[in-house]
Design a protein around this motif. Structure first.
Motif, PDB file in Angstrom:
ATOM      1  N   SER A   1       0.861  -1.293   0.017  1.00  0.00           N
ATOM      2  CA  SER A   1      -0.015  -0.096   0.196  1.00  0.00           C
ATOM      3  C   SER A   1       1.090   1.344   0.150  1.00  0.00           C
ATOM      4  N   GLU A   2       0.496   2.445  -0.492  1.00  0.00           N
ATOM      5  CA  GLU A   2       1.114   3.615  -0.598  1.00  0.00           C
ATOM      6  C   GLU A   2       0.363   4.980  -0.124  1.00  0.00           C
ATOM      7  N   MET A   3       1.044   5.678   0.674  1.00  0.00           N
ATOM      8  CA  MET A   3       0.247   7.048   0.921  1.00  0.00           C
ATOM      9  C   MET A   3       1.270   8.103   0.735  1.00  0.00           C
ATOM     10  N   ASP A   4       0.682   9.292   0.547  1.00  0.00           N
ATOM     11  CA  ASP A   4       1.641  10.776   0.575  1.00  0.00           C
ATOM     12  C   ASP A   4       1.428  11.245   2.053  1.00  0.00           C
ATOM     13  N   PHE A   5       2.617  11.752   2.455  1.00  0.00           N
ATOM     14  CA  PHE A   5       2.498  12.624   3.543  1.00  0.00           C
ATOM     15  C   PHE A   5       3.740  13.613   3.468  1.00  0.00           C
TER      16      PHE A   5
ATOM     17  N   PHE B   1      11.389   6.569  10.772  1.00  0.00           N
ATOM     18  CA  PHE B   1      10.062   6.080  11.232  1.00  0.00           C
ATOM     19  C   PHE B   1      10.191   5.004  12.283  1.00  0.00           C
ATOM     20  N   ARG B   2      11.539   5.219  12.860  1.00  0.00           N
ATOM     21  CA  ARG B   2      11.605   4.158  14.040  1.00  0.00           C
ATOM     22  C   ARG B   2      11.141   4.300  15.334  1.00  0.00           C
ATOM     23  N   PHE B   3      10.537   5.793  15.439  1.00  0.00           N
ATOM     24  CA  PHE B   3       9.808   6.078  16.607  1.00  0.00           C
ATOM     25  C   PHE B   3       8.435   5.327  16.816  1.00  0.00           C
ATOM     26  N   ALA B   4       7.863   4.931  15.323  1.00  0.00           N
ATOM     27  CA  ALA B   4       6.633   4.298  15.360  1.00  0.00           C
ATOM     28  C   ALA B   4       6.566   2.766  15.452  1.00  0.00           C
ATOM     29  N   GLU B   5       7.688   1.944  15.501  1.00  0.00           N
ATOM     30  CA  GLU B   5       7.920   0.717  15.618  1.00  0.00           C
ATOM     31  C   GLU B   5       6.721  -0.245  16.516  1.00  0.00           C
ATOM     32  N   PRO B   6       6.884   0.307  17.703  1.00  0.00           N
ATOM     33  CA  PRO B   6       5.829  -0.531  18.762  1.00  0.00           C
ATOM     34  C   PRO B   6       4.336  -0.352  18.096  1.00  0.00           C
ATOM     35  N   ASN B   7       4.110   0.751  17.595  1.00  0.00           N
ATOM     36  CA  ASN B   7       2.538   0.989  17.266  1.00  0.00           C
ATOM     37  C   ASN B   7       2.471   0.042  15.956  1.00  0.00           C
ATOM     38  N   ILE B   8       3.405   0.006  14.964  1.00  0.00           N
ATOM     39  CA  ILE B   8       3.234  -0.869  13.999  1.00  0.00           C
ATOM     40  C   ILE B   8       3.158  -2.160  14.299  1.00  0.00           C
ATOM     41  N   ARG B   9       3.989  -2.663  14.912  1.00  0.00           N
ATOM     42  CA  ARG B   9       4.092  -3.979  15.423  1.00  0.00           C
ATOM     43  C   ARG B   9       2.637  -4.259  16.035  1.00  0.00           C
TER      44      ARG B   9
ATOM     45  N   GLU C   1      10.833  19.834   9.897  1.00  0.00           N
ATOM     46  CA  GLU C   1      10.486  18.712  10.982  1.00  0.00           C
ATOM     47  C   GLU C   1       9.121  18.476  10.844  1.00  0.00           C
ATOM     48  N   SER C   2       9.063  17.285  10.635  1.00  0.00           N
ATOM     49  CA  SER C   2       7.467  16.640  10.539  1.00  0.00           C
ATOM     50  C   SER C   2       6.747  16.648  11.818  1.00  0.00           C
ATOM     51  N   ASP C   3       5.539  16.469  11.817  1.00  0.00           N
ATOM     52  CA  ASP C   3       4.794  16.640  12.704  1.00  0.00           C
ATOM     53  C   ASP C   3       4.530  14.924  13.254  1.00  0.00           C
ATOM     54  N   LYS C   4       5.264  14.685  14.251  1.00  0.00           N
ATOM     55  CA  LYS C   4       5.512  13.296  14.604  1.00  0.00           C
ATOM     56  C   LYS C   4       3.979  12.580  14.655  1.00  0.00           C
ATOM     57  N   ALA C   5       3.151  13.337  15.399  1.00  0.00           N
ATOM     58  CA  ALA C   5       1.766  12.686  15.802  1.00  0.00           C
ATOM     59  C   ALA C   5       1.033  12.368  14.563  1.00  0.00           C
ATOM     60  N   ALA C   6       1.063  13.424  13.305  1.00  0.00           N
ATOM     61  CA  ALA C   6       0.485  13.523  12.244  1.00  0.00           C
ATOM     62  C   ALA C   6       1.243  12.004  11.232  1.00  0.00           C
ATOM     63  N   LEU C   7       2.548  12.141  11.366  1.00  0.00           N
ATOM     64  CA  LEU C   7       3.317  11.098  10.595  1.00  0.00           C
ATOM     65  C   LEU C   7       2.813   9.889  11.240  1.00  0.00           C
ATOM     66  N   LEU C   8       2.693   9.662  12.662  1.00  0.00           N
ATOM     67  CA  LEU C   8       2.563   8.273  12.980  1.00  0.00           C
ATOM     68  C   LEU C   8       0.821   7.842  12.677  1.00  0.00           C
ATOM     69  N   GLN C   9      -0.084   8.725  12.552  1.00  0.00           N
ATOM     70  CA  GLN C   9      -1.464   8.422  11.903  1.00  0.00           C
ATOM     71  C   GLN C   9      -1.045   7.702  10.470  1.00  0.00           C
ATOM     72  N   THR C  10      -0.300   8.646   9.866  1.00  0.00           N
ATOM     73  CA  THR C  10      -0.145   8.100   8.387  1.00  0.00           C
ATOM     74  C   THR C  10       0.235   6.842   8.348  1.00  0.00           C
ATOM     75  N   LEU C  11       1.489   6.566   9.082  1.00  0.00           N
ATOM     76  CA  LEU C  11       2.120   5.499   9.047  1.00  0.00           C
ATOM     77  C   LEU C  11       0.993   4.098   9.507  1.00  0.00           C
ATOM     78  N   LEU C  12       0.281   4.487  10.414  1.00  0.00           N
ATOM     79  CA  LEU C  12      -0.385   3.378  11.041  1.00  0.00           C
ATOM     80  C   LEU C  12      -1.626   2.986   9.940  1.00  0.00           C
ATOM     81  N   ARG C  13      -2.215   4.156   9.432  1.00  0.00           N
ATOM     82  CA  ARG C  13      -3.298   3.919   8.129  1.00  0.00           C
ATOM     83  C   ARG C  13      -2.756   3.122   7.328  1.00  0.00           C
ATOM     84  N   LEU C  14      -1.723   3.366   6.787  1.00  0.00           N
ATOM     85  CA  LEU C  14      -0.923   2.919   5.762  1.00  0.00           C
ATOM     86  C   LEU C  14      -0.482   1.277   6.117  1.00  0.00           C
ATOM     87  N   VAL C  15      -0.072   1.045   7.422  1.00  0.00           N
ATOM     88  CA  VAL C  15       0.163  -0.535   7.663  1.00  0.00           C
ATOM     89  C   VAL C  15      -1.229  -1.205   7.771  1.00  0.00           C
TER      90      VAL C  15
END
Length: 288
Positions: A11-15, A42-50, A121-135
């Motif tokens: 899957s693919e998304m833009d951020f 993206f390492r900060f999001a690893e626990p949530n992705i897992r 600098e990216s908004d980490k909260a917004a980036l996290l939500q994008t990554l989780l939706r993508l996964v």
């Protein structure tokens, strides 16, 4: 619903100025084993992705790969650290004085030098939500692929169960003839013993006959196991381990049936049963 453990999805998304891609691959495994390959940013999001993956996938060796590419210069505004550019050019000029034939370099080469471009600098909260939706999107696609292959596996196993049932029925119909053959054989032995009685030999023959006759239990258990396999295939939960256990039990019954067989046809039936069970066992290894 039967799910396979072998599948691929992406899957693919833009951020902001990035296009982020997620690829998921899964193969069979006894447990849920998740391996993440993600960029450092993206390492900060690893626990949530897992957690997001393990919440939906219960078994399988799963490889999740995240990658990104930046949009072209036409789609973004570059911010340049001019102090860094000045320092770079100044240092370059000092070095060129020591070189006989200094090499010219372009502005694009300057831009490619580390530290020249300043990334927002990216908004980490917004980036996290994008990554989780993508996964989540990639995981849903993987689930659909696993369901499609699982449906095919279920059909293959069901068709082999039908063949197994026919063989069991064939063995049950053959049993009266086998028993009659054994009785005739035993009567012949008794006739031989009449002229020369031997109680020990009679006892041995009786034990042997009892062992040879006792296959009804194996056939009944095979019947039960086949019905249980068909029932489990209809369950809407992970079923691979239970099916694997049933394959072991069915193979044990088929082996016992073969070892007790005193008839060529029964031996052939036992071999066919074991071949079908082994084919089913190989398919079951891929079921979640």
């Amino acid at each position: 619903m039967t799910n396979s453990m072998t599948a691929f999805a992406n899957s693919e998304m833009d951020f902001e100025n990035l296009t982020i891609n997620c690829e998921l691959r899964s193969v069979n495994h006894r447990y849920c084993d998740i391996n993440l390959k993600i960029p450092e940013r993206f390492r900060f999001a690893e626990p949530n992705i897992r957690h997001g993956i393990s919440d939906k996938l219960k078994r399988g060796k799963i490889e999740c790969s995240l990658s990104f590419k930046k949009h072209s210069f036409a789609q973004q505004k570059l911010t340049i650290d001019m102090d860094a550019v000045t320092a770079l050019l100044s240092t370059t000029q000092e070095i060129e004085q020591l070189i006989n034939k200094p090499q010219a370099f372009s502005a694009l080469e300057v831009l490619a030098f580390p530290g020249i471009q300043i990334e927002k600098e990216s908004d980490k909260a917004a980036l996290l939500q994008t990554l989780l939706r993508l996964v989540e999107s990639a995981t849903d696609n993987l689930l659909l692929a696993r369901q499609r292959e699982g449906a095919q596996l279920s059909q293959l196993i069901s068709s082999r169960c039908v063949k197994l049932q026919k063989l069991v029925n064939q063995a049950q119909r053959r049993m009266p003839q086998v028993l009659e053959h054994l009785r005739a054989k035993f009567k012949h032995h008794i006739a031989e013993l009449v002229a020369e009685p031997n109680n020990d030999r009679v006892e041995q023959e009786m034990v042997l006959l009892t062992q040879k006759l006792d296959v009804d239990e194996e056939l009944d258990r095979l019947d039960t196991h086949i019905m249980e396999v068909l029932r489990i295939l209809e369950q809407n939960e992970p079923i691979g381990r239970r099916l694997d256990f049933l394959m072991q039990e069915m193979n044990r019954e088929a082996n016992t049936l073969g070892s007790k067989s005193a008839d060529k046809e029964m031996t052939a039936i036992s071999i066919e049963l074991k071949v079908l069970i082994e084919q089913m066992r190989e398919q079951v290894q891929n079921i979640e």
